[in-house]
Design an enzyme around this catalytic site. Sequence first.
Site, mmCIF file in Angstrom:
data_model
loop_
_atom_site.group_PDB
_atom_site.id
_atom_site.type_symbol
_atom_site.label_atom_id
_atom_site.label_comp_id
_atom_site.label_asym_id
_atom_site.label_seq_id
_atom_site.Cartn_x
_atom_site.Cartn_y
_atom_site.Cartn_z
ATOM 1 N NE ARG A 265 22.749 15.485 4.632
ATOM 2 C CZ ARG A 265 23.738 15.803 5.474
ATOM 3 N NH1 ARG A 265 23.630 16.893 6.222
ATOM 4 N NH2 ARG A 265 24.821 15.045 5.575
ATOM 5 C CG ASP B 261 27.387 14.064 3.181
ATOM 6 O OD1 ASP B 261 27.996 15.139 3.278
ATOM 7 O OD2 ASP B 261 26.352 13.916 2.501
ATOM 8 C CB SER C 178 14.297 13.356 38.852
ATOM 9 O OG SER C 178 13.530 12.287 39.331
ATOM 10 N N GLY D 207 9.346 5.383 38.144
ATOM 11 C CA GLY D 207 10.475 5.350 39.077
ATOM 12 C C GLY D 207 10.246 6.128 40.347
ATOM 13 C CG HIS E 7 11.257 0.190 27.846
ATOM 14 N ND1 HIS E 7 10.373 -0.846 27.684
ATOM 15 C CD2 HIS E 7 11.079 0.628 29.118
ATOM 16 C CE1 HIS E 7 9.701 -1.036 28.801
ATOM 17 N NE2 HIS E 7 10.110 -0.144 29.685
#
Length: 1093
Positions: free
Chosen positions: A66, A217, A261, A310, A752
């Site tokens: 920045r 920072d 889920s 899945g 992944h």
Amino acid sequence: MSAKAISEQTGKEFLSKYICTSAAVQNRFRYASVTAETDWDRLTQDHPWLLTERLVVKPDQLIKRRGKLGLVGINLDLQGVKEWLKARLMRETTVGKAKGVLKNFLIEPFVPHTQEEEFYVCIYATREGDHVLFHHEGGVEVGDVDTKAQRLMVAVDEKLSEDQVTEQLLTHVPDEKKEVLASFIVGLFNFYEDLYFTYLEINPLVVTQDGGVYILDMAAKIDATADYICKAKWGDVEFPPPFGREAYPEEAYIADLDAKSGASLKLTLLNPRGRIWTMVAGGGASVVYSDTICDLGGVDELANYGEYSGAPSEQQTYDYAKTILSLMTREKHPEGKVLIIGGSIANFTNVAATFKGIVRAIKDYQGPLKEHEVTIFVRRGGPNYQEGLRVMGEVGKTTGIPIHVFGTETHMTAIVGMALGHRPIPNQPPTDAHTANFLLNSSNNAMTPSTTRTASFSEPRTCNDVTPAKKSKAGLPAAKATTLFSKHTKAIVWGMQTRAVQGMLDFDYVCSRDEPSVAAMVYPFTGDHKQKFYWGHKEILLPVYKNMADAMKKHPEVDVLISFASLRSAFDSTVEAMQYPQIRTIAIIAEGIPEAQTRKMVKMADEKGVTIIGPATVGGIKPGCFKIGNTGGMLDNILASKLYRPGSVAYVSRSGGMSNELNNIVSRTTDGVYEGVAIGGDRYPGSTFMDHVLRYQDTPGVKMIVVLGEIGGTEEYKICQGIKEGRITKPVVCWCIGTCATMFTSEVQFGHAGACANQASETAVAKNQALRDAGAYVPKSFDELGDVIRTVYDELVANGTIIPAQEVPPPTVPMDYSWARELGLIRKPASFMTSICDERGQELIYAGMPITEVFKEEMGLGGVLGLLWFQRRLPRYACQFIEMCLMVTADHGPAVSGAHNTIVCARAGKDLISSLTSGLLTIGDRFGGALDAAAKQFSKAFDSGLLPMEFVNKMKKDGKLIMGIGHRVKSINNPDMRVQILKDFVKQHFPSTQLLDYALDVEKITTSKKPNLILNVDGFIGVAFVDLLRTCGGFTRDEADEFVEIGALNGIFVLGRSMGFIGHYLDQKRLKQGLYRHPWDDISYVLPEHMSM
């Protein structure tokens, strides 16, 4: 996805709360956040220091460098901050290739300091441990810290000391600051470990002359999978999107679905105005489709990246699909739009079930889809995929939406070329044989064929037992086995995964193994028992143990553990398994294990010579020998891909779904697979590409090697090195997926966890070029992978390296009943029928009415009873009457026989169910069970046309009691208020009360003879209910009479009185009443007189 970037604000909040160091950290994080909606008056009230101190202001949106970009305002007063923000807040800015709007800013106190007081420190994770980088010159001009900084690697499970820091990192630091910096860096490292950071950079870190430490920072990433461990410290962490990409509510909605889920659901919006949309199954496959779209020039029109995998339920897939369809039908595109519903060949997901969810969504959005001229292309394989493709094709015909459907006979990414106009769309694509063609015996011979086909196709059959681990010298880690699986391999499965185990046994059977590969199962949540499975046509029992120690002790022949433990328990169960020297290979299926735990498992496995496959994997397969869990899919795919006997090609991939796709590609282009392993999608898989490639190099039966790499990590470079050094001499065909990442303007985290490039060398493009340069066979794209494999194989056949063997058919395995029914091949009369309730779907249904509607309509208990007992939605007054009946019959004191029995039973120490049952068993004609009998008697008399007096006389003549008439206590002079309440309601609300009026006329006659022969509560409810059934408009006369006949009315008393009985039970327990014994003085002993002989 594991490593996720957090905002500077979040990182500094964590650090200020949880760092533990003797160094004086001065700015224990005072900050103010500013957005376009900020009220400055309120902000200065909350943070009065803004009015008195010099300030620093900067955007907090994951923007690197920045300072160099002019995006940091330094040493300003509040008015200066406002002026600085005026030129930047809500303005579009370009950072690198990414364009984005500056929305979130951070204001902090300015720290006056010199350049000499600025330092640089960074900690980041790798497979071997955590690297600490330090440079004595920090700040904007720090430059290439990788080459300039001092570095120190802290190995996994080791600690960092101040002495190490001082000696190895602080060599160029003034002596007076070494102690402060050493203490701070050690504290920072411990903080980094405790809160599961994967990356933490502070630049500049300021240490002033007086020893004050300031974090100016900061950039950081945390392992999001450790949420269940760190929740107390993290709280609810908000992960901002990369700069240049907006955060959309639809992304948050899918992320929420994903969190709730067990399946995986991901969505990233790249260009909501784009014309190319994807809905892809599988983390690896989703990347391949994105690559192919970009390769064919579609990068600017690609609207989204996402994946579902899945085994999501039909409802979850519906929710996911309708989100995509909603997004893509908001803005029209002049060329129309395409939706690519793709995927590899599933291992265990029921394709038909997930497609039903997508089909529901397509039907719901058929209007907008046609309006926006959407064309849909579908390609999928896996369990029951033929049925899935059929329903997808049908919905195209019925809705008029152009839907082109393809199965495993079509290359996975061919539909992309069709969708983008680069290849023709075949009118009638060839279809593979149906599941049933593989599994149903086409001959009369059920015998197992000769086992000779278990030998490799390219060499004579030899003994193929597991190569033992070579004995290592003292002090060195144990060597790992070259051969992990043979036809004699035995495994223990951790977890009650009966479907996966049955799949393994079916595979064993078609491979003509002598015995099942699964010796036992371990499941801590039940006691030791036996579980039933099929071995071909026979039923067999496999032992299930509560703890691992018993399983290991009783099965010393086992050397493989397949762990289906959850992400929370996988670490502990794996560490426990490694305590047993007999275990040489462990497959960990769970996804989402924190990286720090995975690295500890990897280190322990390396020390013990154990090979770990996973985490986040489906496993691996060795045709003719052994398969891990659900690898290779169902039996039809095993047979179609010829995985029941070995070929000559070995492969290794990260993705489980793509490993099954490789089975398909290899079986169509060569003599088949010798062995295949999916190492898992996490950043630190238990075993690496190179581990398996070297095993294949040393295995005589393997003649060529296929590697499917991906973006992220540097493992593929080790293969390059191995080829160059001559360690790998067999042909290697390799392709790294994720080439599209370099074309995106902002960072995209693929499915992944490890699929993210942290530097240029980790991109798929760079790795593919390096492999090509090293001498590997690298296709131009995934589209051409099969062609390259075929070319290399043909060369090996031509030069005699591979001699294809003759095919021998495998034995027939009977199809499971449940799967045959799913495919519509058989029918069988059901053992039960029900017409009142259906719990199979996403939502419970009462007599056709979803439970959400029941509550929305405020039907109450009476309405639910109407649905479940009478299969009708009864009028409001009828529901109220039922509830009133339940209320008035709930209890009538402890003296009545049912309550008495319940109390005696409760005081005898019996449980609730036993006590309630003992009370209910007293209900009959004499107590409480007169509702049905009263309804029948009065109805019969009324329907026969008998006058009330004639009815009374007839019952007296027949010597029968009139049911529902008479009360032990109440009389005409002491009326039962329960009856009065019900009578007032019925007279006011029922359309007609003919039978009630008849019963009241009978009551006048009986009470004239004896005042307590009143119409009691049982009788009243009985006759009033008949009036209700006959006159409410919901039943025919025959239906109303049938409900009376089958005993429905007595149910009202049973249900109502159960409330009272339970109350008496709880009352006795609460009062702690002892065993009841009836007093002697309340028993009249009447014994026969003594009789003399």
